[in-house]
Design an enzyme around this catalytic site. Sequence first.
Site, PDB file in Angstrom:
ATOM      1  N   ASN A 134       4.246   0.750   1.995  1.00 40.09           N
ATOM      2  CA  ASN A 134       4.231  -0.386   2.923  1.00 40.09           C
ATOM      3  C   ASN A 134       4.311  -1.695   2.154  1.00 40.09           C
ATOM      4  OD1 ASN A 134       3.601   0.890   5.658  1.00 40.09           O
ATOM      5  ND2 ASN A 134       2.039   1.786   4.331  1.00 40.09           N
ATOM      6  N   ARG A 168       0.851  -1.197   0.000  1.00 44.77           N
ATOM      7  CA  ARG A 168       0.000   0.000   0.000  1.00 44.77           C
ATOM      8  C   ARG A 168       0.878   1.235   0.000  1.00 44.77           C
ATOM      9  NH1 ARG A 168      -2.780   0.416   4.961  1.00 44.77           N
ATOM     10  NH2 ARG A 168      -1.317   2.074   5.416  1.00 44.77           N
ATOM     11  N   SER A 220      -2.511  -2.942   6.280  1.00 40.97           N
ATOM     12  CA  SER A 220      -3.795  -3.227   6.923  1.00 40.97           C
ATOM     13  C   SER A 220      -4.964  -2.584   6.190  1.00 40.97           C
ATOM     14  CB  SER A 220      -3.755  -2.749   8.366  1.00 40.97           C
ATOM     15  OG  SER A 220      -3.437  -1.384   8.396  1.00 40.97           O
ATOM     16  N   GLU A 247       7.536   0.587  11.681  1.00 41.54           N
ATOM     17  CA  GLU A 247       6.230   0.506  11.038  1.00 41.54           C
ATOM     18  C   GLU A 247       5.139   0.502  12.097  1.00 41.54           C
ATOM     19  OE1 GLU A 247       5.534   0.535   7.865  1.00 41.54           O
ATOM     20  OE2 GLU A 247       7.656   0.610   7.368  1.00 41.54           O
ATOM     21  N   GLY A 248       3.964   0.849  11.685  1.00 40.36           N
ATOM     22  CA  GLY A 248       2.808   0.657  12.556  1.00 40.36           C
ATOM     23  C   GLY A 248       2.329   1.916  13.244  1.00 40.36           C
TER      24      GLY A 248
HETATM   25  P1  ADP Z   1       4.327   4.120   9.626  1.00 39.23           P
HETATM   26  O1  ADP Z   1       5.090   3.123   8.825  1.00 39.23           O
HETATM   27  O2  ADP Z   1       4.553   3.989  11.089  1.00 39.23           O
HETATM   28  O3  ADP Z   1       2.874   4.154   9.251  1.00 39.23           O
HETATM   29  P2  ADP Z   1       4.485   6.707   8.309  1.00 39.23           P
HETATM   30  O4  ADP Z   1       5.657   7.176   7.535  1.00 39.23           O
HETATM   31  O5  ADP Z   1       3.297   6.318   7.524  1.00 39.23           O
HETATM   32  O6  ADP Z   1       4.980   5.528   9.267  1.00 39.23           O
HETATM   33  O7  ADP Z   1       4.070   7.830   9.339  1.00 39.23           O
HETATM   34  C1  ADP Z   1       2.961   7.683  10.199  1.00 39.23           C
HETATM   35  C2  ADP Z   1       2.018   8.844  10.054  1.00 39.23           C
HETATM   36  O8  ADP Z   1       2.705  10.077  10.270  1.00 39.23           O
HETATM   37  C3  ADP Z   1       1.388   8.989   8.689  1.00 39.23           C
HETATM   38  O9  ADP Z   1       0.232   8.201   8.576  1.00 39.23           O
HETATM   39  C4  ADP Z   1       1.086  10.481   8.632  1.00 39.23           C
HETATM   40  O10 ADP Z   1      -0.122  10.763   9.324  1.00 39.23           O
HETATM   41  C5  ADP Z   1       2.221  11.086   9.410  1.00 39.23           C
HETATM   42  N1  ADP Z   1       3.321  11.491   8.501  1.00 39.23           N
HETATM   43  C6  ADP Z   1       4.335  10.719   8.067  1.00 39.23           C
HETATM   44  N2  ADP Z   1       5.141  11.386   7.230  1.00 39.23           N
HETATM   45  C7  ADP Z   1       4.639  12.619   7.121  1.00 39.23           C
HETATM   46  C8  ADP Z   1       5.025  13.803   6.408  1.00 39.23           C
HETATM   47  N3  ADP Z   1       6.111  13.818   5.644  1.00 39.23           N
HETATM   48  N4  ADP Z   1       4.261  14.908   6.538  1.00 39.23           N
HETATM   49  C9  ADP Z   1       3.167  14.900   7.327  1.00 39.23           C
HETATM   50  N5  ADP Z   1       2.742  13.835   8.026  1.00 39.23           N
HETATM   51  C10 ADP Z   1       3.462  12.701   7.939  1.00 39.23           C
HETATM   52 MG    MG Z   2       4.316   1.921   7.298  1.00 34.02          MG
HETATM   53 MG    MG Z   3       2.096   4.698   7.443  1.00 29.83          MG
END
Ligand code: ADP
Ligand code: MG
Ligand code: MG
Length: 499
Positions: free
Chosen positions: A171, A153, A176, A392-393
């Site tokens: 991902n 995803r 999920s 992750e997560g």
């Molecule tokens: P994970 O693998 O833990 O899901 P993410 O990179 O998706 O890590 O980050 C988790 C959350 O943080 C995202 O769903 C989003 O809401 C926020 N986030 C991540 N990167 C950004 C960014 N560059 N700008 C704004 N919000 C972000």
């Molecule tokens: Mg992730």
């Molecule tokens: Mg994420």
Amino acid sequence: DSARKTPTLKCGRTAQMEIEGGSDSKPILDLHSLDDNLVQKMVYDALVWSSLHGLVVGDRNVQRSGTVPGVGMVHAPFALLPTVFPENQWKLACEVAPIFNELVDRVSLDGKFLQESLSRTKKVDAFTSRLLDIHSKMLEINKKEEIRLGLHRSDYMLDEKTKLLLQIELNTISTSFPGLGSVVSELHRSLLKNYGEHLGCDVNCTPSNDAANRFSEALAKAWIEYNNPKAVIMVVVQPEERNMYDQHWLSFNLKERHNVTMIRKTMAEIDKEGEIQPDGTLLVGGHAIAVIYFRAGYAPTDYPSEAEWRARLLMEHSSAIKCPSISYHLTGTKKIQQELAKPNVLEKFIDNKEDIAKLRKCFAGLWSLDDADIVDTAIEKPHLFVMKPQREGGGNNIYGDDVREALLRLRKDGKEQNAAYILMQRIFPTDSATFLVRDGSCHKDHAVSELGIYGAYLRNKDKVIVNERSGYLMRTKVSSSNEGGVAAGFAVLDSLYLT
Ligand code: ADP
Ligand code: MG
Ligand code: MG
């Protein structure tokens, strides 16, 4: 009266705009004029609909809700109405899905690139280090993964200022909500059908979402490629999983539509019951396993003891199709995302120049902490950045003033630790008023959305059997929260209203 004739609704253009022919202008996202009685009626209907259609999760207040199906269910948190999203941006995200699928596959084949890119991270991040050890072992024995299955995803946010759809992350493990995400789109379509006239909405603007069907079909096709009619698919699960119904949607589909059995095992159970036969077949509790579908194993907490690591290694050694394999898993790390965004790196993996341009267009600014200039900028303006570890997560990133503090601390502690993190441009999506429904209550709040596009990829030797976009997931969270996944209680499941 005229106020009545020009209601400003979340998912429709106002009558006034239609009269003025303002079809290019943004729909007005003003929920204030929505009649409270109407909202309450819709909430009630939506709660009934969710209960009848399996839009449910385990209730954290009920002890056995994460282990025994049918016990302690509560509706999954959802947005009452779908969120307005520009159709052209949606199309872009759909278009790049198969290219990202291919990219993951190509990168995963380059063991040296993965090992080298993560070599310094390995020294400071014990979890990534253990994953890399398994990967090294597979490289040493020259393990061939002839059948490769990816259920990915790619997540995006629409940056308000630049109007660019920018990738948050890709991902490759345990993605999920293919199950519940599909159901929430149906919920919205049902509400729009029943209330569309009052709302001025068109149900056809909410695309139906076949993520659950596409993912179970890809799993079934992988099972066919494995070519052992007696074998089953095994989903690797956490010992307690309140999001089990999302997973059950896939196993139910697999049985109903493809007559393939899916069994559920924890990593600890796999360690206890698993063995590999001389021909490479993985047996778990006496079942031959054709496909291993990971819905656990992505976080350090999934490996509380050596037993879980033994299980992961055992699975990787076997001939079962791993979704994901260790190399697909590593390809999805934040460090690799950042490496791929460097100049001339995509070119190593993708031939088609137009495809490269399309991918690059959705890359946000991504930097290694070795870049002293960017670290200076981030210390100065921390709110323009997000700092991410290899996790992750949800709930692991660093924002705002904490970014400055963390960077200053790292600067003092020396360079080594730098490799544990990446820096990313912070994306600022437009916020709009949304009705969020959780635990049977509806709250209006300002919220921002993240669009996920699922992708499925299946290849057997040279034959690409599946490479497709596989439905979507919209998640909407109150804008005051930095992160907060659906499970963490800040975000809700949502779908799209394309304009
Ligand atoms: P994970 O693998 O833990 O899901 P993410 O990179 O998706 O890590 O980050 C988790 C959350 O943080 C995202 O769903 C989003 O809401 C926020 N986030 C991540 N990167 C950004 C960014 N560059 N700008 C704004 N919000 C972000
Ligand atoms: Mg992730
Ligand atoms: Mg994420």
